[in-house]
Design an enzyme around this catalytic site. Structure first.
Site, PDB file in Angstrom:
ATOM      1  N   TRP A 108      36.862  41.750  40.604  1.00  0.00           N
ATOM      2  CA  TRP A 108      37.330  40.516  41.080  1.00  0.00           C
ATOM      3  C   TRP A 108      38.354  40.011  39.988  1.00  0.00           C
ATOM      4  CZ3 TRP A 108      37.376  35.647  39.136  1.00  0.00           C
ATOM      5  CH2 TRP A 108      38.100  34.673  39.873  1.00  0.00           C
TER       6      TRP A 108
ATOM      7  N   GLU B 207      37.009  43.067  45.368  1.00  0.00           N
ATOM      8  CA  GLU B 207      36.581  41.686  45.957  1.00  0.00           C
ATOM      9  C   GLU B 207      37.896  40.841  46.366  1.00  0.00           C
ATOM     10  OE1 GLU B 207      33.734  38.137  45.269  1.00  0.00           O
ATOM     11  OE2 GLU B 207      33.690  39.603  43.923  1.00  0.00           O
TER      12      GLU B 207
ATOM     13  N   LYS C 142      39.648  37.277  47.844  1.00  0.00           N
ATOM     14  CA  LYS C 142      39.660  35.723  47.812  1.00  0.00           C
ATOM     15  C   LYS C 142      40.786  35.019  48.371  1.00  0.00           C
ATOM     16  CE  LYS C 142      37.795  32.014  44.739  1.00  0.00           C
ATOM     17  NZ  LYS C 142      37.194  31.748  43.421  1.00  0.00           N
TER      18      LYS C 142
ATOM     19  N   ASP D 195      32.574  38.294  50.166  1.00  0.00           N
ATOM     20  CA  ASP D 195      31.892  37.084  49.616  1.00  0.00           C
ATOM     21  C   ASP D 195      32.086  35.956  50.442  1.00  0.00           C
ATOM     22  OD1 ASP D 195      31.732  34.453  48.127  1.00  0.00           O
ATOM     23  OD2 ASP D 195      31.416  35.863  46.457  1.00  0.00           O
TER      24      ASP D 195
ATOM     25  N   HIS E 281      34.664  33.363  50.476  1.00  0.00           N
ATOM     26  CA  HIS E 281      36.161  33.587  50.040  1.00  0.00           C
ATOM     27  C   HIS E 281      36.843  33.755  51.261  1.00  0.00           C
ATOM     28  CE1 HIS E 281      35.247  35.659  45.652  1.00  0.00           C
ATOM     29  NE2 HIS E 281      34.850  34.483  45.952  1.00  0.00           N
TER      30      HIS E 281
ATOM     31  N   HIS F 178      28.500  39.653  48.439  1.00  0.00           N
ATOM     32  CA  HIS F 178      28.101  38.524  47.554  1.00  0.00           C
ATOM     33  C   HIS F 178      27.758  37.552  48.724  1.00  0.00           C
ATOM     34  CE1 HIS F 178      30.422  39.636  43.674  1.00  0.00           C
ATOM     35  NE2 HIS F 178      29.316  40.494  43.983  1.00  0.00           N
TER      36      HIS F 178
ATOM     37  N   ASP G  91      34.652  27.633  48.339  1.00  0.00           N
ATOM     38  CA  ASP G  91      34.147  28.763  47.428  1.00  0.00           C
ATOM     39  C   ASP G  91      33.244  27.771  46.401  1.00  0.00           C
ATOM     40  OD1 ASP G  91      33.044  30.891  46.742  1.00  0.00           O
ATOM     41  OD2 ASP G  91      34.740  31.473  45.274  1.00  0.00           O
TER      42      ASP G  91
ATOM     43  N   ASP H  11      29.900  28.071  45.806  1.00  0.00           N
ATOM     44  CA  ASP H  11      28.913  28.737  45.359  1.00  0.00           C
ATOM     45  C   ASP H  11      27.473  28.126  45.099  1.00  0.00           C
ATOM     46  OD1 ASP H  11      30.397  31.596  44.890  1.00  0.00           O
ATOM     47  OD2 ASP H  11      31.532  30.258  43.393  1.00  0.00           O
TER      48      ASP H  11
ATOM     49  N   ASP I 280      25.705  35.505  44.919  1.00  0.00           N
ATOM     50  CA  ASP I 280      26.769  35.003  43.700  1.00  0.00           C
ATOM     51  C   ASP I 280      26.759  33.456  44.132  1.00  0.00           C
ATOM     52  OD1 ASP I 280      28.702  34.495  42.086  1.00  0.00           O
ATOM     53  OD2 ASP I 280      30.353  35.701  43.357  1.00  0.00           O
TER      54      ASP I 280
END
Length: 418
Positions: free
Chosen positions: A185, A226, A228, A259, A262, A286, A294, A296, A326
């Site tokens: 990433w 990955e 985003k 993810d 993302h 993820h 994002d 997390d 993640d």
């Protein structure tokens, strides 16, 4: 064995059996699924390689809960505790900045020997390791560009780092007898609208091709990239978009990483899984919980987590999917965050496995949408919790919230004394 748990499981087993669901076989299958626990939850994405701990690359950790790991030994100790409270045998996901070494070594000079302590520990624990090159929080990433940088010297630095990361991953795979998933990433992008969207993507494609030119068997290393949507400092344009990486993985035979945080706020990765795996051999997830962006957050058993699990189970896609977590929440106990997120992920998979998928599929094919909806809704209140409790008991981990008592004791005995 707790007789109440055994009795509840026996009754649940009968209910599920009426629909052809054999709970013992479900639990056997569940025990073979490995979730990759991300090491960076344990220390707020600080790492051990550099003395300058400032985060960059659109990454932000909020909260200052006491007891975060300050050394590799502390981090491994904390992860051991978390793993002891999670049913099943799993993996640990490392970033390059978590090298366990006293050497003053930069990212592009990392070697397998800098991670030998991690491998020895993984062997002791009977777990696998995954890996990530770290393309953020470094002086050569200060302007927000790495593998797509217009400066050839900077770009080559990051290419060397990623190539060395793949060699480290190969070492993990050979030593531990299971493939290491290496995820790439990058934070590259512009804060404001660029004039030239194409050139950075051309440079990124060329950089990736150079990184992957070293042939490594997938028995040891599986490459993933990955995407985003945006980040802090790259709100208007991200070089490694979903479309870019999807095209790259299809054309290069790599795995794409989806993810949960993302994409646009109204997008969900559960709806993308079956489409991606139609044209790629492998998928990396993820699993996270975005809140408006994002951010997390720790994984909870919300609708999207359940839809991710259902998509994997209903499509029989688990064997081709690598599941990683993640999130990084600095506002709560770091060990508890791992336990909550991982147990929820496994619970969601169990719930999905306890649905009458074949019956639902047949109803759908018959266009009996009334029965399909009714059965889906009724199964939401079926006693999956009794099956989960039994699974935790036979796996030798605490049942229900009993794990929290152990974490609180660990906090008093270990974390608060750091």
């Amino acid at each position: 064995m707790d007789q109440t748990i055994l009795s509840s499981y026996a009754e649940a087993k009968k209910l599920y059996a009426k629909h052809g669901i054999q709970t013992d076989k479900v639990l056997e299958k569940l025990s073979r699924i490995k979730v990759s626990l991300h090491c960076w939850q344990g220390d707020d994405v600080q790492g051990f390689l550099r003395k300058d701990k400032a985060l960059s690359g659109g990454i932000a950790v909020t909260g200052n809960y006491p007891g975060r790991a300050e050394t590799p030994e502390q981090l491994r100790q904390d992860m051991e505790k978390a793993l002891s409270l999670i049913p099943g045998s799993h993996k640990v996901n490392l970033h390059a900045i978590y090298a366990d070494t006293e050497e003053d070594v930069d990212l592009d000079r990392l070697e397998p020997r800098h991670f030998s302590n991690w491998v020895d520990w993984a062997k002791e624990q009977g777990i696998g390791l995954d890996f990530n090159p770290t393309l953020f929080s470094h002086p050569k990433a200060e302007d927000g560009f790495t593998l797509s940088h217009p400066d050839e010297d900077i770009r080559q630095f990051w290419i060397r780092h990623c190539r060395s990361s793949r060699r480290i991953a190969e070492y993990f795979g050979k030593e531990l007898g299971q493939p290491c998933v290496t995820n790439h990433w990058i934070p590259d992008g512009y804060k404001d609208t660029p004039v030239d969207r194409l050139s950075p993507r051309i440079r990124l494609k060329e950089s990736l091709d150079e990184i992957f030119k070293d042939e490594i068997s997938e028995a040891y290393n599986i490459d993933a990239v990955e995407s985003k949507l945006f980040g802090i400092g790259s709100e208007s344009y991200v070089v490694g978009s979903h479309e870019f990486y999807l095209g790259y993985t299809v054309s290069r035979g790599k795995a794409v990483c989806l993810d949960a945080g993302h994409f646009h706020p109204t997008e969900v990765i559960s709806s993308k899984i079956s489409s991606v795996l139609m044209f790629t051999n492998r998928l990396l997830l993820h699993v996270s919980r975005p809140v408006r962006w994002d951010s997390d957050h720790v994984v909870t058993m919300d609708d999207e987590l359940m839809e991710i699990a259902r998509e994997l189970v209903r499509g029989n896609l688990l064997d081709r999917t690598h599941i990683g977590l993640d999130f990084f929440d600095g506002s709560i106990n770091h060990v508890a965050a791992w336990v909550i997120g991982t147990r929820n992920t496994i619970k969601a998979l169990l719930r999905a496995m306890l649905e009458p998928v074949d019956s639902l599929r047949k109803l759908e094919e018959k266009r009996d949408f009334t029965s399909r909806l009714a059965l889906v809704e009724e199964f939401k209140s079926y006693p999956f919790g009794a099956v989960w409790d039994y699974y935790c008991q036979i796996q030798g981990v605490p049942v229900r919230e009993q794990w929290l008592d152990e974490v609180k004791k660990y906090e008093q005995d270990i974390l608060l004394k750091r």
